[in-house]
Write a protein that holds these residues in place. Structure first.
Motif, mmCIF file in Angstrom:
data_model
loop_
_atom_site.group_PDB
_atom_site.id
_atom_site.type_symbol
_atom_site.label_atom_id
_atom_site.label_comp_id
_atom_site.label_asym_id
_atom_site.label_seq_id
_atom_site.Cartn_x
_atom_site.Cartn_y
_atom_site.Cartn_z
ATOM 1 N N SER A 353 3.162 7.791 -21.931
ATOM 2 C CA SER A 353 4.574 7.923 -21.536
ATOM 3 C C SER A 353 4.711 8.274 -20.059
ATOM 4 N N SER A 354 3.716 8.975 -19.494
ATOM 5 C CA SER A 354 3.784 9.348 -18.083
ATOM 6 C C SER A 354 3.651 8.147 -17.162
ATOM 7 N N VAL A 355 3.152 7.030 -17.684
ATOM 8 C CA VAL A 355 2.913 5.838 -16.866
ATOM 9 C C VAL A 355 4.034 4.814 -17.036
ATOM 10 N N LEU A 356 4.919 5.046 -17.984
ATOM 11 C CA LEU A 356 5.983 4.084 -18.279
ATOM 12 C C LEU A 356 6.811 3.766 -17.037
ATOM 13 N N SER A 357 7.109 4.793 -16.268
ATOM 14 C CA SER A 357 7.936 4.585 -15.077
ATOM 15 C C SER A 357 7.214 3.748 -14.026
ATOM 16 N N THR A 358 5.886 3.848 -13.966
ATOM 17 C CA THR A 358 5.125 3.054 -12.999
ATOM 18 C C THR A 358 5.244 1.572 -13.306
ATOM 19 N N SER A 766 0.356 14.658 -14.835
ATOM 20 C CA SER A 766 0.358 13.823 -13.637
ATOM 21 C C SER A 766 -0.993 13.191 -13.336
ATOM 22 N N GLY A 767 -1.942 13.346 -14.218
ATOM 23 C CA GLY A 767 -3.287 12.896 -13.907
ATOM 24 C C GLY A 767 -3.522 11.423 -14.119
ATOM 25 N N MET A 768 -2.630 10.718 -14.808
ATOM 26 C CA MET A 768 -2.882 9.313 -15.134
ATOM 27 C C MET A 768 -1.737 8.425 -14.669
ATOM 28 N N GLY A 769 -2.098 7.324 -14.033
ATOM 29 C CA GLY A 769 -1.207 6.180 -13.903
ATOM 30 C C GLY A 769 -0.080 6.247 -12.914
ATOM 31 N N ILE A 770 0.469 7.420 -12.607
ATOM 32 C CA ILE A 770 1.661 7.459 -11.765
ATOM 33 C C ILE A 770 1.277 7.297 -10.294
ATOM 34 N N ASN A 771 2.239 6.876 -9.494
ATOM 35 C CA ASN A 771 2.018 6.615 -8.075
ATOM 36 C C ASN A 771 2.707 7.703 -7.258
ATOM 37 N N LEU A 772 1.898 8.473 -6.514
ATOM 38 C CA LEU A 772 2.442 9.555 -5.691
ATOM 39 C C LEU A 772 2.067 9.354 -4.230
ATOM 40 N N THR A 773 2.036 8.092 -3.786
ATOM 41 C CA THR A 773 1.621 7.803 -2.411
ATOM 42 C C THR A 773 2.638 8.267 -1.384
ATOM 43 N N ALA A 774 3.788 8.732 -1.811
ATOM 44 C CA ALA A 774 4.742 9.317 -0.859
ATOM 45 C C ALA A 774 4.152 10.572 -0.221
ATOM 46 N N ALA A 775 3.201 11.214 -0.909
ATOM 47 C CA ALA A 775 2.558 12.421 -0.397
ATOM 48 C C ALA A 775 1.258 12.062 0.313
ATOM 49 N N ALA A 788 -13.476 14.754 -13.593
ATOM 50 C CA ALA A 788 -12.838 13.429 -13.598
ATOM 51 C C ALA A 788 -11.315 13.557 -13.632
ATOM 52 N N VAL A 789 -10.790 14.605 -14.289
ATOM 53 C CA VAL A 789 -9.341 14.805 -14.326
ATOM 54 C C VAL A 789 -8.823 15.137 -12.925
ATOM 55 N N GLU A 790 -9.584 15.939 -12.184
ATOM 56 C CA GLU A 790 -9.189 16.238 -10.810
ATOM 57 C C GLU A 790 -9.237 14.968 -9.948
ATOM 58 N N GLU A 791 -10.253 14.142 -10.156
ATOM 59 C CA GLU A 791 -10.350 12.889 -9.404
ATOM 60 C C GLU A 791 -9.148 11.989 -9.699
ATOM 61 N N GLN A 792 -8.738 11.944 -10.969
ATOM 62 C CA GLN A 792 -7.567 11.151 -11.323
ATOM 63 C C GLN A 792 -6.331 11.656 -10.589
ATOM 64 N N ALA A 793 -6.193 12.988 -10.532
ATOM 65 C CA ALA A 793 -5.036 13.564 -9.848
ATOM 66 C C ALA A 793 -5.052 13.193 -8.363
ATOM 67 N N MET A 794 -6.217 13.277 -7.727
ATOM 68 C CA MET A 794 -6.319 12.908 -6.315
ATOM 69 C C MET A 794 -5.957 11.434 -6.106
ATOM 70 N N ASP A 795 -6.371 10.594 -7.034
ATOM 71 C CA ASP A 795 -6.138 9.157 -6.891
ATOM 72 C C ASP A 795 -4.684 8.774 -7.133
ATOM 73 N N ILE A 800 -3.670 2.328 -3.320
ATOM 74 C CA ILE A 800 -2.957 1.265 -2.602
ATOM 75 C C ILE A 800 -1.504 1.690 -2.380
ATOM 76 N N GLY A 801 -1.053 1.515 -1.172
ATOM 77 C CA GLY A 801 0.292 1.930 -0.790
ATOM 78 C C GLY A 801 0.291 3.159 0.101
ATOM 79 N N GLN A 802 -0.857 3.871 0.156
ATOM 80 C CA GLN A 802 -0.957 5.055 1.003
ATOM 81 C C GLN A 802 -1.132 4.635 2.462
#
Length: 858
Positions: A353-358, A766-775, A788-795, A800-802
């Motif tokens: 559900s957290s990725v639906l908006s993406t 927030s660890g999966m799928g969403i795009n936070l490249t505004a930051a 790996a969960v921390e790596e997902q959060a960083m990614d 792409i888009g950063q």
């Protein structure tokens, strides 16, 4: 040694795709399969020779030197010790002879052994009403003596075949090594332009290359991996199963590009070809040499040039198939499909559900596809869903509707099903995994940047979804891949490499030139205040005294929730002592079992963090309950285990428990909630974070930052203090619905003056799928068990888009459990790299006895 799955709810054999002409009575049921062990901790003890009898009564055939599946049948009215025998297409062949079944059945039922079968050279036709079979017996090493004794007492001759093998290092890179080699050989990954009528955005070169690979996988008529044609028959090189019917091509696979490389837009471009596909070359007609299909792989599986690709005769079949392809309404349609008027061209996309908006954002900004959400208030009309190019839904929705036969999603044979963040089905026993595996579709895609988390067994659930036999059959996966990997047998790794090279694509950021800005990761060590240090030392001293009483792994398991609550409170003090409720020492000193009030209090404490997983579904618990023996589950999971196991026992400690002894946490706000909302002073870590954010704002007022924490209460607390010094903030946590999360992410992307510049985000939400490249700044307020969960959060930020260089700061309390969590993370990384053949019992966030000794050294 603990069983791998606490409840032993094994894969439902209805997922085996046997011949559609076979009646149901010849197919095994889920109850039949429950006694089989899937533990990779078992080792080959030896084998016995047995006859398969009653073959004249069953439709299954065997060619000789073929793998067979052995399944207990305790409800057989003629013999309660019966063991059924199936071939690798799940058609029953017969039964194991009574004498051998009588000896093995009690050991199977008590989970002391697992059995697998191999038919010897003699063909059934030459051997009358029985077939000779070698029954391999697997057991845990510590059970070897008792199993040997039991078998000898039965009068069977056990041929011992003990073998000590060194565990070979098997990294993710090694498993996917041939993927890179195969993809780059002869320029297979040539660029393919998406239809401009549908896709509005220019793709990167690697996305166009990925698109070509996806289209090829869907339209190629090549033989599946490990199949070859011999004398007019098709033979599986691994199982030796032979058939005159040409195996169906595997249309789909695993799209495993690393996170942040733009898989979403590539997949939407694939879907665009369903509308405007006539203008491209039909890649199923491309020469094998150009596509580089299985070159370089044959040496790993047998005769050169045979396996995984058609011979001259089968190539002729392919040419015949190609001439029968037609273009209908701009789409390439095979004559083997239904009439074009009956075909649903709709793609079902399943995501968290957290990725639906993406997905929604990509569809709106980059495509002209028509789509709908099957979420919230939703239609019950299957025909309505067929009107769209894409239907978006979530794992949660499918799980909630499963196994209802009235769901429109289950009534449709989809043109394509895409599982985004496919690691969500890593536990094949979870209801959401069963729900998506049951979906009907012509093409199936598992999409994940982390295809392997716990170990190589994670890939089995993907095979089950893809319905790729024999790897979609658990016992076959164990014998062909899992046990050889665990034993250090190179055949396991080579088979897995060839399989992945054929059906998966994986590129990493370091190998794809997309011009991503740099990423740096720094550690900011924080000194606790005198008051915090005194409280921390007092709590840690108590923790050490409690842990001293847990002298073995078994005692840790029995007191698992108590151990977690101690560790949680130490971590809370490191972040902010206001998170740690006072007066909780009784939880550690007293026996909380059979004390409902203390049990509810313990559950409330544990729910303050985000690192709880239900040990049955290996997912965050829903409607969480704690048992009278202090173990935590989803209510639905433990109630289901009561039904499936036909007794009322805790799946972890096997202690008796009734439904009335399942307790929920209080619903009223706790004392800690009030303390957090009313506390006016910042903790040491909170002050350090505030200083870092102010310094970043002074450098550039428009810089946006994401602050991750696994304590949602801490986010609420920080929100007030950040607003007090002039920051505009947004908050994203797991309590929010999909629509509200989408609004938060959309608002955070807005640029300019007087807009929110800080997103306070729950790590799990927030660890999966969403795009936070505004930051361009990321602050990890507290370390997570799983790196790996921390790596997902960083990614979420570095993708792409950063446009800016990304700076990651991890805040760590000095001389505390947080430093030891970093040590544990490194240990886990090394373990994952070296031991992909193993699978942990209850998920990656579990703390075992060795971990506990690292976290709380005595």
């Amino acid at each position: 040694m603990e069983d791998e799955d606490p409840v032993k709810l094994y894969m439902n054999l209805d997922n085996w795709q046997g011949p559609p002409t076979e009646p149901d009575e010849f197919r095994p049921s889920s109850e039949d399969y429950q006694s089989l062990s899937s533990s990779s901790d078992t080792r080959l003890l030896g084998f016995v020779i047995a006859d398969i009898v009653g073959i004249q009564w069953y439709l299954g055939t065997i060619s000789g030197q073929e793998m067979v599946v052995l399944v207990r049948e305790p409800l057989n009215f003629q013999d309660s010790n019966a063991i059924k025998v199936f071939n690798t297409t799940t058609v029953q062949v017969g039964h194991i002879e009574r004498r051998v079944a009588a000896a093995l059945a009690p050991l199977i039922d008590s989970s002391l052994i697992a059995v697998e079968g191999i038919v010897l050279n003699t063909r059934a036709e030459a051997n009358g009403p029985k077939i000779t079979c070698q029954v391999n017996i697997f057991a845990r090493f510590e059970d070897f003596i008792s199993v040997k004794w039991a078998i000898s007492q039965s009068g069977l001759h056990l041929v011992l075949k003990e073998k000590k093998a060194e565990r070979a290092g098997k990294t993710v890179d090694k498993i996917f090594k041939l993927v890179d080699e195969n993809a780059n050989k002869n320029g297979v990954l040539k660029a393919l332009e998406p239809p401009a009528e549908v896709i509005k955005t220019e793709l990167f070169v690697h996305q166009k290359e990925g698109l070509r690979w996806l289209v090829h996988r869907e339209r190629s008529d090549e033989l599946p991996p490990f199949w070859e044609e011999k004398g007019g028959s098709f033979v599986n090189a691994l199982t030796h199963f032979s058939t005159h019917k040409r195996p169906e091509p595997l249309r789909g696979g695993i799209f495993a590009d690393e996170m942040g490389l733009g898989k979403t837009l590539t997949l939407l471009s694939l879907i665009a070809f369903d509308k405007y596909g006539s203008g491209i070359v039909d890649v199923s007609m491309l020469d094998d040499n150009e596509m580089g299909e299985d070159k370089g792989l044959s040496s790993s599986v047998g005769k050169k040039g045979k396996r995984g690709r058609p011979s001259e005769k089968s190539t002729g079949l392919r040419k015949q198939h190609k001439t029968e392809n037609t273009i209908v309404e701009g789409k390439c349609v095979s004559a083997n499909d239904k009439s074009s008027h009956d075909i649903s061209r709709t793609t079902l996309i399943v995501c968290p559900s957290s990725v639906l908006s993406t997905w929604q954002t990509h569809l709106e900004e980059h495509t002209r596809l028509n789509w709908c959400k099957y979420y919230g208030l939703r239609t019950k009309d299957a025909e309505e869903l067929k009107k769209y190019d894409i239907v978006l839904t979530t794992y949660g929705v499918l799980s909630s509707e499963y196994p209802s036969k009235r769901s429109p999603v289950d009534q449709i044979e989809w043109w394509r099903v895409i599982l985004d963040e496919a690691q969500m089905i890593k536990n094949e026993n979870a209801q959401q995994s069963e729900a998506v595996t049951k979906l009907k579709a012509k093409r199936r895609w598992a999409v994940t940047g982390t295809p392997i988390q716990n170990g190589s067994f994670d890939l089995f659930s993907l095979m089950a979804f893809l319905r790729f036999e024999p790897f979609s059959i658990k016992s076959s996966w164990q014998s062909l891949v899992q046990r050889p990997l665990a034993d250090g047998n190179p055949k396991g790794l080579s088979r897995l490499q060839v399989l992945m090279a054929t059906i998966s694509l994986r590129r990493t950021k370091d190998k794809v030139r997309i011009g991503l800005p740099s990423k740096t990761v720094d550690i900011c060590y924080v000194e606790l205040s005198a008051e915090e240090r005194e409280l921390y030392d007092e709590m840690e001293g108590e923790a050490k005294s409690v842990v001293r009483n847990y002298t073995s792994a078994d005692s840790v398991l029995r007191k698992y929730s108590t151990v977690l609550s101690i560790i949680l409170q130490l971590r809370q003090i490191c972040t902010d002592s206001a998170l740690c409720p006072s007066g909780l020492k009784s939880l550690h000193i007293e026996d909380v079992t059979k004390n409902p009030e203390l049990l509810k209090k313990m559950l409330e404490v544990l729910q303050d963090g985000e690192d709880l997983d239900c040990p049955i579904c290996i997912d965050p618990p829903i409607d969480v309950v704690i048992t009278c023996c202090a173990h935590i589950f989803c209510r639905a999971c433990i109630l289901k285990s009561f039904v499936r196991t036909k007794h009322r026992r805790c799946p972890l400690c096997r202690g008796p428990v009734s439904e009335s002894e399942l307790y929920s946490a209080p619903q009223t706000p706790s004392e800690s909630d009030n303390m957090v909302s009313s506390k006016t002073t910042l903790s040491s870590k909170g002050s350090s974070l505030l200083n870092l954010l102010v310094a970043s704002r002074d450098q550039n007022p428009l810089t946006k930052s994401v602050v991750f924490s696994q304590f949602p209460k801490m986010l609420i607390y920080l929100e007030e203090h950040l607003k007090a010094v002039g920051f505009k903030t947004l908050r994203l946590d797991s309590s929010m619905g999909a629509d509200r999360r989408a609004r938060v992410i959309r608002d955070f992307r807005v640029t300019g003056q007087d807009v929110p510049t800080i997103l306070l985000a729950s790590l799990r939400a927030s660890g999966m799928g969403i795009n936070l490249t505004a930051a361009s700044r990321v602050y990890l307020l507290d370390p997570w068990w799983n790196p790996a969960v921390e790596e997902q959060a960083m990614d979420r930020v570095h993708r792409i888009g950063q446009k800016e260089d990304v700076k990651i700061v991890r805040l760590i309390a000095r001389n505390s459990i947080e430093e030891r969590i970093l040590e544990l993370q490194e240990k886990k990384k090394k373990f994952e790299n070296e031991s992909l053949g193993r699978r942990t019992a209850k998920g990656r966030r579990d703390i075992n006895f060795d971990d506990l000794q690292v976290l709380i050294p005595l």
